[in-house]
Design an enzyme around this catalytic site. Structure first.
Site, PDB file in Angstrom:
ATOM      1  N   GLU A 246       0.848  -1.192   0.000  1.00  0.00           N
ATOM      2  CA  GLU A 246       0.000   0.000   0.000  1.00  0.00           C
ATOM      3  C   GLU A 246       0.885   1.244   0.000  1.00  0.00           C
ATOM      4  O   GLU A 246       1.947   1.276   0.609  1.00  0.00           O
ATOM      5  CB  GLU A 246      -0.901  -0.012   1.241  1.00  0.00           C
ATOM      6  CG  GLU A 246      -1.847   1.171   1.330  1.00  0.00           C
ATOM      7  CD  GLU A 246      -2.704   1.161   2.590  1.00  0.00           C
ATOM      8  OE1 GLU A 246      -3.803   1.729   2.548  1.00  0.00           O
ATOM      9  OE2 GLU A 246      -2.267   0.588   3.619  1.00  0.00           O
TER      10      GLU A 246
ATOM     11  N   LYS B 224      -9.626   1.274  -2.646  1.00  0.00           N
ATOM     12  CA  LYS B 224      -9.835   0.711  -1.315  1.00  0.00           C
ATOM     13  C   LYS B 224     -11.241   1.031  -0.813  1.00  0.00           C
ATOM     14  O   LYS B 224     -11.654   2.189  -0.772  1.00  0.00           O
ATOM     15  CB  LYS B 224      -8.779   1.280  -0.369  1.00  0.00           C
ATOM     16  CG  LYS B 224      -8.804   0.742   1.045  1.00  0.00           C
ATOM     17  CD  LYS B 224      -7.656   1.365   1.834  1.00  0.00           C
ATOM     18  CE  LYS B 224      -7.570   0.848   3.252  1.00  0.00           C
ATOM     19  NZ  LYS B 224      -6.440   1.478   3.987  1.00  0.00           N
TER      20      LYS B 224
ATOM     21  N   CYS C  25      -5.066  -3.360   2.516  1.00  0.00           N
ATOM     22  CA  CYS C  25      -4.846  -3.163   3.957  1.00  0.00           C
ATOM     23  C   CYS C  25      -6.089  -3.426   4.810  1.00  0.00           C
ATOM     24  O   CYS C  25      -6.433  -4.575   5.068  1.00  0.00           O
ATOM     25  CB  CYS C  25      -4.283  -1.762   4.200  1.00  0.00           C
ATOM     26  SG  CYS C  25      -3.447  -1.578   5.803  1.00  0.00           S
TER      27      CYS C  25
END
Length: 276
Positions: free
Chosen positions: A40, A114, A155
Site C-alpha cells: 500500500e 480501497k 490493507c
C-alpha cells in the site's frame, strides 16, 4: 507462478519511492519472477496531509505509475502496484487509495479503490482518519492473469471477510492484500487474519507490506506474507526491506477446495431472527 514480494520503507519523496519501486521490479525480473507485488502507498507514505498534497496527482501525471508501466513492458513482468494516492478528475476533494495491476506489456489491466477506510484511535496514541483525505471505493475487483484470477484488496479491507467471499465467488484463486499495517494491530492480528482469508477462500494470499520507521515518523509492522490455500505460511519477510520470491503451485487451490469444499457449501444468509 514465481511471485516476488517487495517489502518497502516508503518515504515522503515520490522520486525516491519511484526509484525503489523500479529497483525492486528490475531485481524481480532479473531473478526470473513472473509477477511483482508491492505494498500500500508504494510511492509516497506521508501522514502530513498538507505536505503530501503536493505529491498527489492524477494517474496521467503520476511518475511512479508511469515508471512501473515502462519497467513491466521492458522486462515482460506483471506487477500489482499495491496502491498509490491519486487525484480523480471528478472528485469531492478527497483522493483515491488505488491499486493497479499492470501486465507484461505495460498496460493497466485493473484498478481497485480501497473500499474500507481506517478511522480509529489506537492505544499508542495515534489517531487515524483515512476518510478525511480518501473516498472509499464501491466496487470489488478481480483480474485474469496467466496464472489464475487475482482478487484485489488494500490493507484494512483484510478485516472484512465479505469482500474476500465476493472475490472468491467471482473465481479468484489468488488474493492480494497490500498493506501498511501499524505495529500494534500487526502484532495482534496480521498473521491470523491473512491465514483465515486464505483458508476461507481456499486461495493463495499475497500480502506485500510496509516495514520500519518511516520519514513521516510512523512505524509499520512489515512481515510481508505469502500464505497457501491450506493456511500454511510460505514466506514471512520479518522486518527487513527488499524483495523475496516464492513459487506458487496453483494446483494446491484445487486440492484445498476439494478437501474442504466450502465454496460449494456457501449459502446466502437472509434476515436474522432475534429469539427472546
Amino acid at each position: 507462478m514465481r511471485a516476488t514480494v517487495f517489502q518497502a520503507n516508503t518515504g515522503v519523496d515520490p522520486l525516491l519511492g519511484t526509484r525503489a519501486l523500479v529497483e525492486a521490479a528490475e531485481r524481480a525480473a532479473g531473478e526470473g519472477a513472473d509477477m511483482l507485488f508491492t505494498p500500500e502507498m508504494s510511492a509516497v507514505l506521508d501522514r502530513d496531509r498538507v505536505r503530501a498534497a503536493g505529491s498527489i496527482v492524477t494517474e496521467d501525471e503520476d511518475v511512479a505509475l508511469a515508471a512501473m508501466r515502462e519497467t513491466a513492458a521492458k522486462h515482460g513482468l506483471w506487477i500489482h502496484l499495491g496502491s498509490l494516492a491519486v487525484r480523480d478528475a471528478n472528485d469531492d476533494g478527497r483522493y483515491a487509495n488505488r491499486g493497479y495491476v499492470i501486465d507484461a506489456s505495460g498496460a493497466i489491466r485493473a484498478r481497485y479503490d480501497k473500499i474500507h477506510l481506517f478511522d480509529v484511535d489506537l492505544p499508542d496514541g495515534q489517531s487515524i482518519r483515512e476518510s478525511a483525505a480518501y473516498k472509499p471505493g464501491d466496487q470489488a475487483v478481480v483480474v485474469d492473469t496467466p496464472w489464475g484470477r487475482l482478487g484485489l484488496s488494500v490493507c484494512y479491507d483484510l478485516r472484512f471477510p465479505d469482500l474476500f467471499r465476493a472475490l472468491s465467488d467471482a473465481g479468484a484463486t489468488m488474493l492480494s492484500v497490500p498493506a501498511a499495517f501499524t505495529v500494534p494491530t500487526g502484532k495482534a492480528h496480521w498473521h491470523v487474519l491473512l491465514r483465515a482469508r486464505a483458508i476461507e477462500a481456499g486461495a493463495y494470499v499475497i500480502a506485500a507490506a510496509q516495514s520500519g520507521r518511516h520519514a513521516d515518523g510512523r512505524q509499520t509492522f512489515g512481515h510481508s506474507l505469502v500464505v497457501d490455500p491450506w493456511g500454511e505460511v510460505l514466506l514471512d519477510m520479518g522486518d527487513k526491506q527488499g524483495v523475496s520470491m516464492v513459487e506458487l503451485d496453483l494446483a494446491k487451490v484445487t486440492d484445498a477446495r476439494s478437501r474442504i469444499p466450502v465454496l460449494h457449501h456457501r449459502r446466502a444468509i437472509g434476515s436474522v431472527e432475534v429469539a427472546r
